[in-house]
Design an enzyme around this catalytic site. Structure first.
Site, PDB file in Angstrom:
ATOM      1  CB  CYS A 161      -0.945   0.004   1.197  1.00  0.00           C
ATOM      2  SG  CYS A 161      -1.864  -1.531   1.376  1.00  0.00           S
ATOM      3  CB  THR A 268      -1.022  -7.148   9.191  1.00  0.00           C
ATOM      4  OG1 THR A 268      -1.200  -7.785  10.467  1.00  0.00           O
ATOM      5  CG2 THR A 268      -0.851  -8.196   8.107  1.00  0.00           C
ATOM      6  CG  HIS A 301      -2.187   4.904   4.544  1.00  0.00           C
ATOM      7  ND1 HIS A 301      -2.071   4.534   3.221  1.00  0.00           N
ATOM      8  CD2 HIS A 301      -2.345   3.744   5.238  1.00  0.00           C
ATOM      9  CE1 HIS A 301      -2.154   3.219   3.114  1.00  0.00           C
ATOM     10  NE2 HIS A 301      -2.328   2.710   4.323  1.00  0.00           N
ATOM     11  CB  THR A 305      -8.025  -0.658   9.582  1.00  0.00           C
ATOM     12  OG1 THR A 305      -6.844   0.133   9.669  1.00  0.00           O
ATOM     13  CG2 THR A 305      -8.147  -1.251   8.193  1.00  0.00           C
ATOM     14  N   PRO A 306      -9.651   0.009  12.324  1.00  0.00           N
ATOM     15  CG  PRO A 306     -11.215  -1.269  13.512  1.00  0.00           C
ATOM     16  CD  PRO A 306     -10.487  -1.211  12.195  1.00  0.00           C
ATOM     17  CD  GLU A 312      -2.384   8.182   8.482  1.00  0.00           C
ATOM     18  OE1 GLU A 312      -1.932   8.994   7.650  1.00  0.00           O
ATOM     19  OE2 GLU A 312      -3.171   7.266   8.177  1.00  0.00           O
ATOM     20  CE  LYS A 330      -5.814   4.505   1.335  1.00  0.00           C
ATOM     21  NZ  LYS A 330      -4.920   5.673   1.567  1.00  0.00           N
ATOM     22  CG  HIS A 335      -6.456   0.784   0.758  1.00  0.00           C
ATOM     23  ND1 HIS A 335      -5.487   1.460   0.051  1.00  0.00           N
ATOM     24  CD2 HIS A 335      -5.783   0.053   1.706  1.00  0.00           C
ATOM     25  CE1 HIS A 335      -4.301   1.172   0.536  1.00  0.00           C
ATOM     26  NE2 HIS A 335      -4.453   0.317   1.538  1.00  0.00           N
ATOM     27  CG  PHE A 393      -0.095  -5.925   4.511  1.00  0.00           C
ATOM     28  CD1 PHE A 393      -0.749  -5.088   5.412  1.00  0.00           C
ATOM     29  CD2 PHE A 393      -0.813  -6.977   3.964  1.00  0.00           C
ATOM     30  CE1 PHE A 393      -2.073  -5.295   5.748  1.00  0.00           C
ATOM     31  CE2 PHE A 393      -2.142  -7.193   4.284  1.00  0.00           C
ATOM     32  CZ  PHE A 393      -2.783  -6.349   5.173  1.00  0.00           C
TER      33      PHE A 393
END
Length: 405
Positions: A161, A268, A301, A305-306, A312, A330, A335, A393
């Site tokens: 990503c 991850t 970015h 996601t939780p 971030e 996004k 994404h 990742f």
């Protein structure tokens, strides 16, 4: 001798439009692209998440692009050819003209999944002679170089990503180092296939808001439950500043700094406190010789996601005394993996040129873990400097600094 780098053209193929203008306009109005998957039968694939941001049709069908050859190019490469053609024309270049010196033109186009749909279609049968040239991830960059006579440096990062931003950072270095005067740079991905969706679904990384797909991608929102997989491509024409001046080009923006780091933590999960991304931001600002308080806007970015969004937010809070207005597009686009950082770079260059900060779609319920000034409506604002962040990742990170040219 300093060789400053400017953006003189942009091209985008996204779920919100086959051109940069259409994508920009839709993002600014808060339009969202997520819907139920149609590219394959999600029930038959037994996936929990049945949502994606798809591009209708194919560039071969939807555009009058003479360079596209569906027999030789995978879907991901067709996106790249279409976006590159738009960006080259937007920059005012003719690849057969005198200002296009092939050996001084580079190509840096990222892809990680490459021709995933072509790989799946060939599974269990004898591959055709054209299989590899439609499937290998570096063939987007390869086909772009062949179509547009770019004989300089050629590469294709596959750093998940963060790859699109890495490709642009590498291209900037090519120009700074004198290896090229012009680089066609960006990223492309076409991962909406049973394996692509199924892999992320098995990891519980995707939103399962199947009853309201348009609301599924919710960066920084307290009710986010995973990202929405997307396909698409962003391409920038990067050019040495004096080269652009000599031909009378008007840049969108300058790219003045980049930062690349690794979390060295987990395949991850981001590092605690967003430490890898924090160091990445700091390196990019140092490269640009810019103080953090000079940044007017952050293109985050933030995938929805939780854990990722919270980490971030921690990184941004640690770098900026007062975090500037933050957007994650996004929410609108989903994404696009290797395409994401490149699409977002094209958007941030346009934001600087248009003096407009785009909104974050679906941000409705602030999360105390993401205490940031998230932009929810497009607003006019002078943007002298902005940063865009990417993370992938393997714990790989990228930050780019854009300034007024």
């Amino acid at each position: 001798m300093d060789r400053d780098v400017v953006v003189t053209g942009t091209g985008m193929v996204t779920p919100l439009g086959m051109t940069a203008d259409k994508t920009w306009e839709a993002v600014c109005t808060g339009t969202t692209a997520a819907d139920l998957i149609t590219r394959f039968d999600p029930d038959g694939a037994a996936v929990r998440s049945q949502i994606a941001c798809e591009i209708d049709g194919s560039p071969a069908d939807e555009t009058a692009n003479d360079w596209i050859d569906g027999r030789m190019m995978g879907r991901y490469a067709q996106f790249a050819i279409t976006a590159a053609a738009e960006a080259i024309a937007d920059a005012g270049f003719d690849p057969s003209g005198p200002s296009w010196t092939p050996c001084r033109v580079g190509t840096s186009v990222a892809s990680t999944f490459g021709g995933l749909s072509e790989i799946e279609a060939a599974t269990g049968q004898r591959p055709s002679p054209r299989f590899l040239i439609t499937a290998l991830a570096n063939l987007a960059a390869g086909h772009v170089s062949m179509c547009f006579d770019a004989k300089g440096p050629n590469r294709s990062p596959a750093t998940a990503c963060a790859a699109g931003a890495h490709a642009i950072a590498d291209a900037v270095d090519d120009i700074r180092a004198g290896r090229a005067d012009i680089v066609i740079a960006g990223g492309t991905e076409a991962p909406i296939t049973p394996i692509g969706v199924g892999g992320f679904d098995a990891m519980r990384a995707l939103s399962t808001r199947n009853d309201a797909p348009e609301q599924a991608s919710r960066p920084f929102d307290a009710d986010r439950d995973g990202f929405v997989l997307a396909e698409g491509c962003g391409i920038l024409i990067l050019e040495e500043h004096n080269h652009a001046d000599e031909r009378g080009a008007t840049p969108y923006a300058a790219i003045t700094g980049s930062g690349l780091t690794a979390d060295a933590h987990h395949p991850t999960r981001p590092a605690k406190g967003g430490q890898g991304l924090r160091r990445c931001l700091e390196r990019a600002l140092k490269d640009a010789t810019l103080d953090s308080d000079a940044v007017d806007h952050v293109n985050a970015h933030a995938t929805s996601t939780p854990t990722g969004d919270a980490r971030e937010a921690e990184a941004l809070q640690s770098v900026f005394d007062t975090v500037p207005p933050v957007t994650s597009v996004k929410g609108a686009l989903g994404h696009a993996l290797s395409g994401a950082g490149a699409i977002e770079s094209a958007i941030i260059a346009t934001a600087i040129a248009e003096r407009t900060i785009p909104p974050t779609a679906n941000y409705e319920n602030p999360d105390p873990a993401c205490d940031l000034p998230v932009v929810t409506e497009a607003c006019n604002a002078p943007i002298d400097a902005a940063v865009t962040t990417s993370a992938g990742f393997g714990g790989t990170n990228a930050t780019l600094v854009f300034e007024q040219a």
